[in-house]
Design a protein around this motif. Sequence first.
Motif, mmCIF file in Angstrom:
data_model
loop_
_atom_site.group_PDB
_atom_site.id
_atom_site.type_symbol
_atom_site.label_atom_id
_atom_site.label_comp_id
_atom_site.label_asym_id
_atom_site.label_seq_id
_atom_site.Cartn_x
_atom_site.Cartn_y
_atom_site.Cartn_z
ATOM 1 N N PRO A 108 -47.428 -45.657 -49.166
ATOM 2 C CA PRO A 108 -48.474 -46.097 -48.242
ATOM 3 C C PRO A 108 -48.051 -47.271 -47.370
ATOM 4 O O PRO A 108 -47.340 -48.174 -47.821
ATOM 5 N N ILE A 109 -48.496 -47.237 -46.143
ATOM 6 C CA ILE A 109 -48.268 -48.341 -45.225
ATOM 7 C C ILE A 109 -48.880 -49.610 -45.818
ATOM 8 O O ILE A 109 -49.949 -49.572 -46.426
ATOM 9 N N GLN A 110 -48.188 -50.716 -45.688
ATOM 10 C CA GLN A 110 -48.716 -51.986 -46.194
ATOM 11 C C GLN A 110 -49.127 -52.861 -45.016
ATOM 12 O O GLN A 110 -48.328 -53.139 -44.126
ATOM 13 N N ILE A 111 -50.382 -53.263 -45.038
ATOM 14 C CA ILE A 111 -50.898 -54.118 -43.981
ATOM 15 C C ILE A 111 -50.368 -55.533 -44.182
ATOM 16 O O ILE A 111 -50.445 -56.087 -45.280
ATOM 17 N N ARG A 112 -49.822 -56.099 -43.123
ATOM 18 C CA ARG A 112 -49.340 -57.476 -43.174
ATOM 19 C C ARG A 112 -50.311 -58.380 -42.428
ATOM 20 O O ARG A 112 -50.787 -58.042 -41.344
ATOM 21 N N TYR A 113 -50.594 -59.527 -43.014
ATOM 22 C CA TYR A 113 -51.560 -60.456 -42.443
ATOM 23 C C TYR A 113 -50.843 -61.677 -41.862
ATOM 24 O O TYR A 113 -49.614 -61.749 -41.873
ATOM 25 N N ASP A 114 -51.621 -62.615 -41.341
ATOM 26 C CA ASP A 114 -51.032 -63.830 -40.780
ATOM 27 C C ASP A 114 -50.169 -64.531 -41.826
ATOM 28 O O ASP A 114 -50.397 -64.400 -43.036
ATOM 29 N N ALA A 115 -49.208 -65.302 -41.356
ATOM 30 C CA ALA A 115 -48.257 -65.956 -42.254
ATOM 31 C C ALA A 115 -48.965 -66.813 -43.298
ATOM 32 O O ALA A 115 -48.573 -66.831 -44.473
#
Length: 244
Positions: free
Chosen positions: A176-183
Amino acid sequence: MKAGENMTYRIALAGNPNTGKSTLFNALTGLRQHTGNWPGKTVTSAEGTFTHNGITYHIVDLPGTYSLFSNSADEEVARDFLLFGHPDATLVVADATALERNLNLVLQILEITPRVIVVVNLIDEARRQGIDIDAEALARQLGVPVVLTSARNGEGITELLDVLDKMVRGEIATAPIQIRYDADVEERIAALEPQVRQVLGDAFPSRWIALRLLDGDESLLTALKENLTAPQEEVRDFGPVRAG
C-alpha cells in the motif's frame, strides 16, 4: 495466510454511503445474512456468509462512512472493527462516478491494513457518464488490487471473488501507498510509533495509531483501553507524548 478446508475467513466490507456497498453485500450473501445492532451501539450491523472455490467467507458490512476519524458512532464502529476485528481481507467500495472523493476513505483504510481490495462499483453508471477508469494503473498507484464492478447487474463479481481467494491464499502481495506528512508531523510520529509498537505489538498499525493519538483522538485511546490486554497504565502513557 493459507486457505484450507473447514476454514472460514472474516471479511470487512467498507465504503462511503451511496456507493452500492449494500447491493454488493446482498449480491455476495443472498439470503445467508442477518442484521442486528453493534454491541453497545444503536448502529445497525449486517453479517452474512458465502462460499467460492470451496472457501467459506464471513462478511461484515460496516457502516457507510466518509472517514475513520471517530466523529460519529458509525465511524467508531468501522474503525474498531478494522483495528480489533482483524479481518483477513477488507473490501473497500468506491463510487466510480466520484472516485477522487471516495479515495479519502480508501487511503485511511490502507494506513490500517494492507489486506485491501478496492472495489470500484457503479462502473456501468460511470461509462454512461463517459468516465473511463484504468483499474491496473490505479492498482499500481495504491499498491493493492482494484476490481471494477456493477453489483446491481453482477458485473465483476466473479473477478472480485477470484481476487479475494488469491488474497486469503497468500498469492497476492500488497504494498500500500504510504502517505507522508509534514516534516514536523513525521518527526513526532517517529518518536511515538516505537512506544506504540512496544505496548501493542506488531499486530496493530502502530504508525496509524501514533498519527491518530498525535491528532488528539481520545475516542481511539478509549477504544484501546477497552479492547486490549495491555496494562491501562501503558496505554495511558501515550497521552503525554501526544500532547508534547
